[in-house]
Design a protein around this motif. Structure first.
Motif, PDB file in Angstrom:
ATOM      1  N   ARG A  77     -11.904 -15.629 -11.432  1.00  0.00           N
ATOM      2  CA  ARG A  77     -12.141 -16.222 -12.746  1.00  0.00           C
ATOM      3  C   ARG A  77     -10.895 -16.031 -13.610  1.00  0.00           C
ATOM      4  NH1 ARG A  77     -13.747 -11.156 -12.438  1.00  0.00           N
ATOM      5  NH2 ARG A  77     -13.429  -9.729 -14.202  1.00  0.00           N
ATOM      6  N   ILE A  78     -10.817 -16.778 -14.684  1.00  0.00           N
ATOM      7  CA  ILE A  78      -9.771 -16.565 -15.685  1.00  0.00           C
ATOM      8  C   ILE A  78     -10.195 -15.399 -16.581  1.00  0.00           C
ATOM      9  CG2 ILE A  78      -8.703 -17.515 -17.762  1.00  0.00           C
ATOM     10  CD1 ILE A  78      -7.456 -18.709 -15.353  1.00  0.00           C
ATOM     11  N   ALA A  79      -9.349 -14.385 -16.654  1.00  0.00           N
ATOM     12  CA  ALA A  79      -9.651 -13.227 -17.505  1.00  0.00           C
ATOM     13  C   ALA A  79      -9.584 -13.629 -18.968  1.00  0.00           C
ATOM     14  CB  ALA A  79      -8.668 -12.101 -17.232  1.00  0.00           C
ATOM     15  N   SER A  80     -10.480 -13.068 -19.763  1.00  0.00           N
ATOM     16  CA  SER A  80     -10.528 -13.433 -21.181  1.00  0.00           C
ATOM     17  C   SER A  80     -10.555 -12.241 -22.129  1.00  0.00           C
ATOM     18  CB  SER A  80     -11.767 -14.299 -21.445  1.00  0.00           C
ATOM     19  OG  SER A  80     -12.956 -13.592 -21.111  1.00  0.00           O
ATOM     20  N   ARG A  81     -10.725 -11.020 -21.605  1.00  0.00           N
ATOM     21  CA  ARG A  81     -10.890  -9.861 -22.483  1.00  0.00           C
ATOM     22  C   ARG A  81     -10.012  -8.698 -22.025  1.00  0.00           C
ATOM     23  NH1 ARG A  81     -15.310  -7.531 -21.617  1.00  0.00           N
ATOM     24  NH2 ARG A  81     -15.840  -8.677 -19.709  1.00  0.00           N
ATOM     25  N   PRO A  82      -9.477  -7.899 -22.938  1.00  0.00           N
ATOM     26  CA  PRO A  82      -8.701  -6.733 -22.541  1.00  0.00           C
ATOM     27  C   PRO A  82      -9.489  -5.779 -21.647  1.00  0.00           C
ATOM     28  CG  PRO A  82      -8.362  -7.195 -24.861  1.00  0.00           C
ATOM     29  CD  PRO A  82      -9.467  -8.114 -24.406  1.00  0.00           C
ATOM     30  N   GLU A  83     -10.814  -5.699 -21.871  1.00  0.00           N
ATOM     31  CA  GLU A  83     -11.623  -4.789 -21.044  1.00  0.00           C
ATOM     32  C   GLU A  83     -11.564  -5.155 -19.568  1.00  0.00           C
ATOM     33  OE1 GLU A  83     -13.056  -4.769 -25.228  1.00  0.00           O
ATOM     34  OE2 GLU A  83     -12.616  -6.359 -23.771  1.00  0.00           O
ATOM     35  N   GLU A  84     -11.464  -6.447 -19.286  1.00  0.00           N
ATOM     36  CA  GLU A  84     -11.351  -6.872 -17.893  1.00  0.00           C
ATOM     37  C   GLU A  84     -10.057  -6.363 -17.263  1.00  0.00           C
ATOM     38  OE1 GLU A  84     -12.830 -11.124 -17.062  1.00  0.00           O
ATOM     39  OE2 GLU A  84     -12.323 -11.130 -19.201  1.00  0.00           O
ATOM     40  N   MET A  85      -8.970  -6.417 -18.016  1.00  0.00           N
ATOM     41  CA  MET A  85      -7.676  -5.979 -17.490  1.00  0.00           C
ATOM     42  C   MET A  85      -7.640  -4.466 -17.293  1.00  0.00           C
ATOM     43  SD  MET A  85      -6.474  -8.976 -17.264  1.00  0.00           S
ATOM     44  CE  MET A  85      -4.760  -8.760 -16.776  1.00  0.00           C
ATOM     45  N   ALA A  86      -8.307  -3.740 -18.178  1.00  0.00           N
ATOM     46  CA  ALA A  86      -8.352  -2.284 -18.055  1.00  0.00           C
ATOM     47  C   ALA A  86      -9.183  -1.840 -16.867  1.00  0.00           C
ATOM     48  CB  ALA A  86      -8.899  -1.674 -19.340  1.00  0.00           C
TER      49      ALA A  86
END
Length: 315
Positions: free
Chosen positions: A150-159
């Protein structure tokens, strides 16, 4: 793999080697290949014109943007961009980013530019009448049977990634950043380059390359097509001469990428038995040479399984 790297191998027959796991990773600029595939799918359907000028691109066509020939500066070369990313700042609004880019010197005929791919993203969204995440899913991911990217949309996903990018907002990647498991990244690249979603003519267009100057090791030769990095890369041992001192230099097609916390290289090796597509993600970002070594190892394993003798240079 060693050194904290995470990898996966997908062979042309669809089989996966090993148990790469399901943890999400940032695919960074490998997303560009998915964007190019989406544009080519839309073009085949008559919903977008590769050779028409793109809105906001200074007269550049979509084909030129896909090949980094739009003569539009790269926003990530801005010192302020790098500083704001490093301190965990809030991404600039796209209009502000474009205004900053407009003040930069215009690059030469070929110049790698993330800004070009932001304009590609906008063109796809307009033609598909959908946000980029849904457009990529409908045009590329779902047709290839990929349901876990999916396309990431939130900083929490990257962390929360297996190789995390803490305090990083994925909106800094203006063209969008796919995240998903390593195996799905390999399936994406293998599927685009040899699967059913693109016609032979579309793949031929994708493989029409411009030379990339000064690519540097481990690249021996390098070119860029439509969202496609291609050329010959080595495993880091005396790069420049095939099989000198144990070096392997092989033809590749795919894309590399990198950002805070990780780099990646996802490449298809058409010369090797089983035609493996290899995805390597590593915290130090040195992934291309690892991909060559892993591809050769995987091809040897595939040859043993199939009862074949590995070709010269892969033994």
């Amino acid at each position: 793999m060693k050194d904290g790297a995470i990898s996966a191998v997908c062979f042309a027959d669809g089989t996966l080697r090993g148990s790469p796991g399901t943890a999400d990773l940032a695919w960074w600029s490998v997303t560009k290949l998915a964007l190019a595939a989406a544009a080519l799918v839309l073009a085949r359907a008559g919903r977008i014109d590769l050779d028409a000028a793109v809105e906001g691109a200074g007269g550049a066509s979509l084909r030129a943007l896909l090949g980094h020939r739009g003569r539009i500066a790269n926003y990530s070369d801005l010192a302020d961009y790098r500083a704001d990313v490093a301190r965990g700042g809030v991404p600039w609004p796209p209009k502000e980013m474009l205004a900053r880019v407009a003040a930069m010197p215009r690059p030469a005929a070929w110049a790698y530019s993330n800004t070009c791919y932001y304009l590609v993203r906008r063109a796809i969204e307009r033609a598909a009448d959908a946000p980029i995440g849904r457009a990529l899913d409908e045009l590329v991911l779902s047709p290839l049977g990929i349901a876990d990217a999916r396309i990431a949309s939130r900083p929490e996903e990257m962390a929360a990634l297996a190789l995390p990018a803490p305090d990083y907002d994925p909106a800094w990647v203006y063209h969008g950043c796919l995240v998903g498991p390593a195996a799905s990244a390999a399936r994406l690249v293998g599927g685009i380059l040899a699967g059913p979603i693109l016609s032979p003519e579309a793949r031929a267009a994708m493989r029409t390359v411009s030379p990339v100057p000064d690519a540097g090791p481990p690249w021996v030769t390098a070119g860029y097509g439509l969202g496609l990095m291609t050329g010959r890369i080595g495993d880091g041992v005396r790069v420049g001469e095939p099989r000198v001192g144990g070096a392997r230099v092989l033809a590749v097609e795919g894309h590399s990428g990198g950002g805070p916390g990780s780099g990646c290289a996802v490449y298809r090796f058409a010369e090797l038995p089983g035609t493996p597509t290899v995805a390597v993600f590593a915290p130090d970002g040195a992934c291309e040479a690892r991909a060559v070594a892993l591809a050769v190892e995987a091809a040897e394993a595939w040859s043993r399984r199939a009862g074949l003798r590995a070709p010269p240079g892969c033994e």
